[in-house]
Scaffold this motif. Structure first.
Motif, mmCIF file in Angstrom:
data_model
loop_
_atom_site.group_PDB
_atom_site.id
_atom_site.type_symbol
_atom_site.label_atom_id
_atom_site.label_comp_id
_atom_site.label_asym_id
_atom_site.label_seq_id
_atom_site.Cartn_x
_atom_site.Cartn_y
_atom_site.Cartn_z
ATOM 1 N N LYS A 1 0.844 -1.195 0.000
ATOM 2 C CA LYS A 1 0.000 0.000 0.000
ATOM 3 C C LYS A 1 0.878 1.242 0.000
ATOM 4 C CE LYS A 1 -2.120 1.460 3.706
ATOM 5 N NZ LYS A 1 -3.060 1.612 4.837
ATOM 6 N N GLY B 1 0.316 5.017 0.470
ATOM 7 C CA GLY B 1 -0.715 5.975 0.853
ATOM 8 C C GLY B 1 -2.002 5.241 1.164
ATOM 9 N N VAL C 1 -6.100 4.604 2.151
ATOM 10 C CA VAL C 1 -6.974 5.030 3.244
ATOM 11 C C VAL C 1 -6.296 4.762 4.582
ATOM 12 C CG1 VAL C 1 -9.030 4.643 1.857
ATOM 13 C CG2 VAL C 1 -8.151 2.804 3.286
ATOM 14 N N ARG C 2 -6.910 5.274 5.628
ATOM 15 C CA ARG C 2 -6.358 5.105 6.970
ATOM 16 C C ARG C 2 -6.451 3.642 7.387
ATOM 17 N NH1 ARG C 2 -8.446 8.417 12.351
ATOM 18 N NH2 ARG C 2 -7.025 7.440 13.852
ATOM 19 N N SER C 3 -5.406 3.138 8.031
ATOM 20 C CA SER C 3 -5.375 1.744 8.449
ATOM 21 C C SER C 3 -6.369 1.510 9.583
ATOM 22 C CB SER C 3 -3.962 1.356 8.915
ATOM 23 O OG SER C 3 -3.029 1.548 7.874
ATOM 24 N N LYS C 4 -6.775 0.275 9.694
ATOM 25 C CA LYS C 4 -7.708 -0.099 10.744
ATOM 26 C C LYS C 4 -7.034 -0.003 12.110
ATOM 27 C CE LYS C 4 -10.771 -3.855 12.117
ATOM 28 N NZ LYS C 4 -11.240 -5.245 11.823
ATOM 29 N N LYS C 5 -7.804 0.432 13.084
ATOM 30 C CA LYS C 5 -7.248 0.555 14.442
ATOM 31 C C LYS C 5 -6.819 -0.826 14.945
ATOM 32 C CE LYS C 5 -9.998 0.955 17.906
ATOM 33 N NZ LYS C 5 -10.991 1.451 18.901
#
Length: 212
Positions: free
Chosen positions: A199, A201, A203-207
């Motif tokens: 990956k 960039g 989307v934001r990674s999962k918590k």
């Protein structure tokens, strides 16, 4: 007195007019013959352009000579040196998709048609047991036996292993191939490759999950 003043003014005006008035002279009699306008000499060629053109021609000739001498018996310059793997690909593919929850093995033809596709759930493992090392090892052994039972071993001339993911099954399948289970498949392997997704960039990674 006023008459004398007016007379002097009139004479002064006549003198000024006489001095300013001069007969025009004919241009053809007084002016010399006009020479034609100078013609600009043709622009000389830019030395930089000629230098660059000679360098370019020398470079092309040297490149053609170099590449034509790379292959014995090659007399004509090579036009395209690109190797198209998809035109000459005669390898069967064994896709090993190992993530933390399961392991998937797929054997395909050189044209990407699937022959065998199994996962840990097909050999009896359930829920969290599918993501263990033992499940991946037994799955690899099951696939080797399945290849022999279906008579696919004689038609496999070359085999390529394609890894994806870093789950426990990745190491388990490798150990099974290097062990006694893979002694008939191991000599056919000609290439190893890794197609793990990276990956950039996104989307934001999962918590991350936190226990306790």
């Amino acid at each position: 007195m006023s008459q004398h003043t007016a007379l002097r003014t009139f004479r002064r005006t006549l003198r000024t007019t006489h001095r300013s008035f001069q007969p025009t002279r004919c241009i053809s009699q007084t002016s010399p013959t006009l020479a034609p306008p100078p013609v600009d000499p043709p622009m000389a060629e830019n030395p930089l352009d000629s230098l660059m053109s000679s360098i370019d021609s020398n470079f092309r000739r040297a490149s053609n000579d170099y590449f034509s001498n790379m292959i014995p018996g090659q007399t004509t310059p090579l036009r395209n040196l690109t190797i198209r793997d998809w035109d000459e690909d005669d390898r069967h593919k064994l896709h090993i998709f190992a993530h933390k929850h399961n392991t998937h093995l797929t054997l395909s033809k050189p044209n990407r048609d699937a022959l065998i596709s199994v996962s840990c759930g097909n050999i009896g493992f359930r829920k969290a047991g599918r993501g263990t090392y033992d499940a991946g090892y037994q799955l690899a052994a099951f696939l080797m036996n399945r290849i022999q039972d279906k008579g696919l071993l004689p038609q496999i001339k070359k085999l390529e292993l394609i890894y994806r993911g870093f789950g426990p099954g990745r190491e388990a399948v490798t150990k099974a191939i290097l062990g006694s289970e893979g002694k008939k498949v191991r000599p056919l392997i000609v290439r190893l490759s890794d197609s793990t997704r990276l990956k950039f960039g996104g989307v934001r990674s999962k918590k991350p999950r936190r226990l306790g």
